[in-house]
Design a protein around this motif. Sequence first.
Motif, PDB file in Angstrom:
ATOM      1  N   SER A  63       0.830  -1.207   0.000  1.00  0.00           N
ATOM      2  CA  SER A  63       0.000   0.000   0.000  1.00  0.00           C
ATOM      3  C   SER A  63       0.862   1.254   0.000  1.00  0.00           C
ATOM      4  N   GLN A  64       1.965   1.231   0.757  1.00  0.00           N
ATOM      5  CA  GLN A  64       2.858   2.386   0.764  1.00  0.00           C
ATOM      6  C   GLN A  64       3.493   2.598  -0.610  1.00  0.00           C
ATOM      7  N   ALA A  65       3.836   1.518  -1.276  1.00  0.00           N
ATOM      8  CA  ALA A  65       4.405   1.659  -2.619  1.00  0.00           C
ATOM      9  C   ALA A  65       3.384   2.281  -3.566  1.00  0.00           C
ATOM     10  N   GLY A  66       2.138   1.819  -3.482  1.00  0.00           N
ATOM     11  CA  GLY A  66       1.088   2.396  -4.320  1.00  0.00           C
ATOM     12  C   GLY A  66       0.800   3.838  -3.968  1.00  0.00           C
ATOM     13  N   ALA A  67       0.857   4.168  -2.683  1.00  0.00           N
ATOM     14  CA  ALA A  67       0.614   5.541  -2.246  1.00  0.00           C
ATOM     15  C   ALA A  67       1.708   6.472  -2.760  1.00  0.00           C
ATOM     16  N   GLN A  68       2.952   6.001  -2.733  1.00  0.00           N
ATOM     17  CA  GLN A  68       4.041   6.827  -3.235  1.00  0.00           C
ATOM     18  C   GLN A  68       3.875   7.092  -4.729  1.00  0.00           C
ATOM     19  N   GLU A  69       3.439   6.091  -5.456  1.00  0.00           N
ATOM     20  CA  GLU A  69       3.214   6.272  -6.890  1.00  0.00           C
ATOM     21  C   GLU A  69       2.083   7.264  -7.138  1.00  0.00           C
ATOM     22  N   ALA A  70       1.015   7.182  -6.314  1.00  0.00           N
ATOM     23  CA  ALA A  70      -0.134   8.066  -6.505  1.00  0.00           C
ATOM     24  C   ALA A  70       0.174   9.507  -6.118  1.00  0.00           C
ATOM     25  N   CYS A  71       1.004   9.694  -5.089  1.00  0.00           N
ATOM     26  CA  CYS A  71       1.251  11.045  -4.561  1.00  0.00           C
ATOM     27  C   CYS A  71       2.583  11.639  -5.007  1.00  0.00           C
ATOM     28  N   GLY A  72       3.430  10.823  -5.614  1.00  0.00           N
ATOM     29  CA  GLY A  72       4.703  11.339  -6.097  1.00  0.00           C
ATOM     30  C   GLY A  72       5.768  11.481  -5.037  1.00  0.00           C
ATOM     31  N   ALA A  73       5.518  10.985  -3.844  1.00  0.00           N
ATOM     32  CA  ALA A  73       6.479  11.041  -2.745  1.00  0.00           C
ATOM     33  C   ALA A  73       6.069  10.012  -1.705  1.00  0.00           C
ATOM     34  N   ALA A  74       6.989   9.695  -0.806  1.00  0.00           N
ATOM     35  CA  ALA A  74       6.684   8.732   0.252  1.00  0.00           C
ATOM     36  C   ALA A  74       5.545   9.249   1.121  1.00  0.00           C
ATOM     37  N   VAL A  75       4.652   8.368   1.502  1.00  0.00           N
ATOM     38  CA  VAL A  75       3.484   8.725   2.315  1.00  0.00           C
ATOM     39  C   VAL A  75       3.590   8.012   3.663  1.00  0.00           C
ATOM     40  N   PRO A  76       3.563   8.742   4.770  1.00  0.00           N
ATOM     41  CA  PRO A  76       3.718   8.105   6.079  1.00  0.00           C
ATOM     42  C   PRO A  76       2.462   7.355   6.511  1.00  0.00           C
ATOM     43  N   LEU A  77       2.678   6.405   7.427  1.00  0.00           N
ATOM     44  CA  LEU A  77       1.588   5.624   7.998  1.00  0.00           C
ATOM     45  C   LEU A  77       1.057   6.304   9.255  1.00  0.00           C
ATOM     46  N   LEU A  78      -0.258   6.295   9.390  1.00  0.00           N
ATOM     47  CA  LEU A  78      -0.929   6.823  10.579  1.00  0.00           C
ATOM     48  C   LEU A  78      -1.800   5.706  11.127  1.00  0.00           C
ATOM     49  N   LEU A  79      -1.393   5.108  12.261  1.00  0.00           N
ATOM     50  CA  LEU A  79      -2.052   3.917  12.787  1.00  0.00           C
ATOM     51  C   LEU A  79      -2.972   4.248  13.955  1.00  0.00           C
TER      52      LEU A  79
END
Length: 245
Positions: A193-209
């Motif tokens: 999911s983080q890999a897909g989020a980075q592709e969608a947003c153009g940068a690394a996306v942090p996790l909020l648990l």
Amino acid sequence: MSRWLFDLGNSRLKFAPLDDAGRIGRVQAVAHDARAFAPGWDDALPARIGEAHVASVAAPELRVALLDGLARRCGRIELAATQARWAGLRIAYTEPARLGVDRFLALLAAHARGGPWLVVGVGTALTVDLVDGDGRHHGGRIAPSPALMRQALHARAAQLPAAGGRYREFAAGTDDALESGCTGAALGLLARSQAGAQEACGAAVPLLLHGGGAGALLAHLPQAVHAPALVLEGLARWARPDASA
């Protein structure tokens, strides 16, 4: 006039007071059996409440039990519901009402923090939702949580314990293998999911648990942000007089 927030989930009820500045007070939690609350569950509440703001994903009969209990001491009760647009957040679902209100409120709270987030709820289910810096929800995933995976395996094969064991990359015993497999499945889903989020947003996306099972994953996710009261944070924003602005 006192205001209180109530987050009724599949295994626990969490509640806290809300002050006039929109700050959440001490969060308390009580367990339930999905049918009823234990006697005395409301002893921590004041005799009279001005307003109660409620988010519920529990079974209808349990939600009714909560509302009945609040009606005896509360002047006004408001039940939160998922909206397509709210306070700058735009939900991706074509049928927004089918997005659980807990996920909606968690996204609302995440958006209020600023920046993109991959919002992860760990309870009975494992939910993953991506919201970008502009408040656009890109959608999400739903899977069994590690705890539910263990319970499901135990239900089908009683010789497999429903809990216990330690996480190992390659386990040398059944208990550790079960813990490693179920926790590892969740971690693998989050990595993808983080890999897909980075592709969608153009940068690394942090996790909020958030959620009662988040602690089991945090040890393996050192960069993640833990927000145990995230749904209540979103409910507090929902309760603001200018909430939909």
